[in-house]
Design an enzyme around this catalytic site. Structure first.
Site, PDB file in Angstrom:
ATOM      1  N   SER A  10       0.823  -1.214   0.000  1.00  0.00           N
ATOM      2  CA  SER A  10       0.000   0.000   0.000  1.00  0.00           C
ATOM      3  C   SER A  10       0.856   1.262   0.000  1.00  0.00           C
ATOM      4  O   SER A  10       0.367   2.335  -0.339  1.00  0.00           O
ATOM      5  CB  SER A  10      -0.938   0.010   1.210  1.00  0.00           C
ATOM      6  OG  SER A  10      -0.177   0.113   2.392  1.00  0.00           O
ATOM      7  N   SER A 131      14.614  -7.156   5.293  1.00  0.00           N
ATOM      8  CA  SER A 131      15.064  -6.978   6.675  1.00  0.00           C
ATOM      9  C   SER A 131      15.349  -5.502   6.861  1.00  0.00           C
ATOM     10  O   SER A 131      14.504  -4.649   6.540  1.00  0.00           O
ATOM     11  CB  SER A 131      16.291  -7.862   6.919  1.00  0.00           C
ATOM     12  OG  SER A 131      16.862  -7.617   8.173  1.00  0.00           O
ATOM     13  N   TYR A 145      12.337  -3.365  17.653  1.00  0.00           N
ATOM     14  CA  TYR A 145      12.290  -3.424  16.185  1.00  0.00           C
ATOM     15  C   TYR A 145      13.527  -4.159  15.660  1.00  0.00           C
ATOM     16  O   TYR A 145      13.417  -5.061  14.822  1.00  0.00           O
ATOM     17  CB  TYR A 145      12.222  -2.012  15.589  1.00  0.00           C
ATOM     18  CG  TYR A 145      12.367  -1.996  14.075  1.00  0.00           C
ATOM     19  CD1 TYR A 145      11.373  -2.538  13.257  1.00  0.00           C
ATOM     20  CD2 TYR A 145      13.499  -1.468  13.460  1.00  0.00           C
ATOM     21  CE1 TYR A 145      11.508  -2.541  11.874  1.00  0.00           C
ATOM     22  CE2 TYR A 145      13.642  -1.461  12.079  1.00  0.00           C
ATOM     23  CZ  TYR A 145      12.639  -2.003  11.286  1.00  0.00           C
ATOM     24  OH  TYR A 145      12.781  -2.012   9.918  1.00  0.00           O
ATOM     25  N   LYS A 149      14.070  -7.675  13.312  1.00  0.00           N
ATOM     26  CA  LYS A 149      14.835  -7.794  12.071  1.00  0.00           C
ATOM     27  C   LYS A 149      16.021  -8.761  12.242  1.00  0.00           C
ATOM     28  O   LYS A 149      16.392  -9.452  11.300  1.00  0.00           O
ATOM     29  CB  LYS A 149      15.296  -6.418  11.586  1.00  0.00           C
ATOM     30  CG  LYS A 149      14.137  -5.522  11.125  1.00  0.00           C
ATOM     31  CD  LYS A 149      13.310  -6.166   9.996  1.00  0.00           C
ATOM     32  CE  LYS A 149      12.273  -5.228   9.399  1.00  0.00           C
ATOM     33  NZ  LYS A 149      11.461  -5.852   8.338  1.00  0.00           N
TER      34      LYS A 149
HETATM   35  N1  LIG Z   1      11.789   2.996   5.529  1.00  0.00           N
HETATM   36  C1  LIG Z   1      12.880   2.611   6.135  1.00  0.00           C
HETATM   37  O1  LIG Z   1      13.711   3.438   6.556  1.00  0.00           O
HETATM   38  C2  LIG Z   1      13.166   1.141   6.290  1.00  0.00           C
HETATM   39  C3  LIG Z   1      14.457   0.775   6.658  1.00  0.00           C
HETATM   40  C4  LIG Z   1      14.754  -0.569   6.823  1.00  0.00           C
HETATM   41  C5  LIG Z   1      13.791  -1.528   6.612  1.00  0.00           C
HETATM   42  N2  LIG Z   1      12.530  -1.146   6.271  1.00  0.00           N
HETATM   43  C6  LIG Z   1      11.554  -2.214   6.080  1.00  0.00           C
HETATM   44  O2  LIG Z   1      10.940  -2.079   4.819  1.00  0.00           O
HETATM   45  C7  LIG Z   1       9.659  -2.706   4.836  1.00  0.00           C
HETATM   46  C8  LIG Z   1       8.641  -1.789   4.191  1.00  0.00           C
HETATM   47  O3  LIG Z   1       8.509  -0.611   4.978  1.00  0.00           O
HETATM   48  P1  LIG Z   1       8.367   0.842   4.346  1.00  0.00           P
HETATM   49  O4  LIG Z   1       9.588   1.586   4.685  1.00  0.00           O
HETATM   50  O5  LIG Z   1       7.935   0.758   2.939  1.00  0.00           O
HETATM   51  O6  LIG Z   1       7.214   1.449   5.295  1.00  0.00           O
HETATM   52  P2  LIG Z   1       5.674   1.805   5.014  1.00  0.00           P
HETATM   53  O7  LIG Z   1       5.577   2.854   3.960  1.00  0.00           O
HETATM   54  O8  LIG Z   1       5.108   2.108   6.352  1.00  0.00           O
HETATM   55  O9  LIG Z   1       5.072   0.445   4.440  1.00  0.00           O
HETATM   56  C9  LIG Z   1       4.826  -0.652   5.278  1.00  0.00           C
HETATM   57  C10 LIG Z   1       3.861  -1.566   4.586  1.00  0.00           C
HETATM   58  O10 LIG Z   1       3.634  -2.720   5.411  1.00  0.00           O
HETATM   59  C11 LIG Z   1       2.229  -2.938   5.434  1.00  0.00           C
HETATM   60  N3  LIG Z   1       1.765  -3.699   6.584  1.00  0.00           N
HETATM   61  C12 LIG Z   1       1.843  -3.388   7.901  1.00  0.00           C
HETATM   62  N4  LIG Z   1       1.234  -4.342   8.631  1.00  0.00           N
HETATM   63  C13 LIG Z   1       0.766  -5.265   7.761  1.00  0.00           C
HETATM   64  C14 LIG Z   1       0.048  -6.479   7.882  1.00  0.00           C
HETATM   65  N5  LIG Z   1      -0.333  -6.947   9.078  1.00  0.00           N
HETATM   66  N6  LIG Z   1      -0.265  -7.176   6.758  1.00  0.00           N
HETATM   67  C15 LIG Z   1       0.100  -6.718   5.548  1.00  0.00           C
HETATM   68  N7  LIG Z   1       0.755  -5.586   5.355  1.00  0.00           N
HETATM   69  C16 LIG Z   1       1.096  -4.857   6.455  1.00  0.00           C
HETATM   70  C17 LIG Z   1       1.627  -1.551   5.408  1.00  0.00           C
HETATM   71  O11 LIG Z   1       0.278  -1.646   5.028  1.00  0.00           O
HETATM   72  P3  LIG Z   1      -0.928  -0.758   5.669  1.00  0.00           P
HETATM   73  O12 LIG Z   1      -1.102   0.395   4.737  1.00  0.00           O
HETATM   74  O13 LIG Z   1      -2.079  -1.686   5.662  1.00  0.00           O
HETATM   75  O14 LIG Z   1      -0.489  -0.350   7.046  1.00  0.00           O
HETATM   76  C18 LIG Z   1       2.511  -0.896   4.344  1.00  0.00           C
HETATM   77  O15 LIG Z   1       2.076  -1.241   3.050  1.00  0.00           O
HETATM   78  C19 LIG Z   1       9.381  -3.040   6.305  1.00  0.00           C
HETATM   79  O16 LIG Z   1       9.613  -4.417   6.530  1.00  0.00           O
HETATM   80  C20 LIG Z   1      10.385  -2.193   7.055  1.00  0.00           C
HETATM   81  O17 LIG Z   1      10.720  -2.745   8.300  1.00  0.00           O
HETATM   82  C21 LIG Z   1      12.203   0.158   6.108  1.00  0.00           C
END
Ligand SMILES: NC(=O)c1ccc[n+]([C@@H]2O[C@H](COP(=O)([O-])OP(=O)(O)OC[C@H]3O[C@@H](n4cnc5c(N)ncnc54)[C@H](OP(=O)(O)O)[C@@H]3O)[C@@H](O)[C@H]2O)c1
Length: 274
Positions: A10, A131, A145, A149
């Site tokens: 999303s 991760s 958190y 990971k």
């Molecule tokens: N951004 C960073 O700095 C960063 C750094 C390292 C790792 N990551 C990792 O990257 C991944 C994606 O995160 P992002 O940065 O793109 O953040 P984001 O924009 O908040 O996206 C997170 C996504 O996960 C979905 N989600 C949460 N709970 C869920 C569930 N129970 N079932 C299905 N979908 C669910 C959310 O959907 P909803 O709209 O339904 O909430 C959203 O689509 C995560 O695993 C995060 O830990 C991010």
């Protein structure tokens, strides 16, 4: 044609990955989200849409069954859904921490269990786990958190060795700071910081401030498409790497931690989170 299923599309990295992969003529992309209305616009990319909540066993089973009915198997699973529940180890709400583990760890694990029988039957398949650099290094106030990971890293390392004989490959993508909804979700989990009796109040405020500044710094943070490009590589390379650490800054931090050792890295963090 290779069938790819991606969780959490999303927003952020998941959405950017769909936008990138769905353009490719050699891939059939299933974009999933717990609220499928939130990804309705992704249909225009050519992606197929499915509801999938990684904390809901029935929803996961239904999504896997739908794709397998249409294609026989899921060729590539991208476990991307996840978020950060931050707070000091002593005072964080453990129910909220458990909920985060349900998404970041058990959701990833269960969905992996559901796709593997089909992959084993086909004698091929690939699992790409998102991760974090936070699965390699730890900052204060992010402990739970990071723990989720680190769990993803350990599960991926075990899985890679277990499924290799079946022709299944495992890759881990470790993003650094990426401008998505992630930062706002973390900030929300930290609360207002208005409790004057909170012994960790100053540390939490410092972490909050530093994170906000770091996400705004173009030398440290980048766009989700930067990660999507790497996920594309992990999905399509003939022999994917075991780990892809995304952004130079993230590589620098992970290597610095290794070179400095724990106590010196603590000192760097103390200076950083003053
Ligand atoms: N951004 C960073 O700095 C960063 C750094 C390292 C790792 N990551 C990792 O990257 C991944 C994606 O995160 P992002 O940065 O793109 O953040 P984001 O924009 O908040 O996206 C997170 C996504 O996960 C979905 N989600 C949460 N709970 C869920 C569930 N129970 N079932 C299905 N979908 C669910 C959310 O959907 P909803 O709209 O339904 O909430 C959203 O689509 C995560 O695993 C995060 O830990 C991010």
């Amino acid at each position: 044609m290779t069938t790819v299923l991606i969780t959490g599309t999303s927003s952020g990295i998941g959405r950017a990955t769909v936008e990138r992969l769905a353009r490719r003529p050699d891939l059939t992309v299933y974009a999933t989200a717990r609220n499928v209305a939130a990804i309705a616009d992704l249909a225009a990319t050519g992606a197929r849409l499915l509801p999938l909540d990684v904390t809901d066993a029935a929803s996961m089973a239904a999504a896997v069954a739908t794709v397998e009915a249409a294609h026989g198997q899921i060729d590539v699973l991208v476990n991307n859904a996840g978020y950060g529940e931050y707070g000091p180890i002593e005072t964080a709400d453990l129910d909220r921490v458990r909920t985060q583990f349900e998404t970041n760890v058990f959701g990833l694990a269960r969905l992996t269990q559901l796709v593997l029988p089909g992959m084993r039957r086909a004698g091929r398949g690939r699992i790409v786990n998102v991760s974090s650099m936070g699965g390699r290094i730890v900052f204060p106030v992010g402990g739970y958190y990071h723990a989720s990971k680190y769990a993803v890293e350990a599960i991926s390392d075990a899985l890679r060795q277990e499924v290799r004989p079946f022709g299944i490959q495992v890759a881990v993508v470790e993003p650094g700071l990426i401008r998505t909804r992630f930062g706002a979700t973390v900030a929300r989990s930290l609360g207002s910081g208005s409790d004057v009796n909170d012994p960790y109040r100053d540390l939490v405020a410092a972490v909050d401030r530093t994170m906000t500044a770091s996400y705004a710094n173009p030398l440290l943070a980048t766009t989700p498409d930067r990660v999507a490009r790497v996920i594309e590589r992990a999905v399509t390379a003939r022999r994917p790497r075991t780990r892809y650490l995304v952004t130079l800054a993230a590589q620098g931090m992970v290597h610095t931690r290794r070179l400095l050792g724990a106590r010196m890295f603590d000192l760097v963090n103390r200076l950083q989170f003053r």
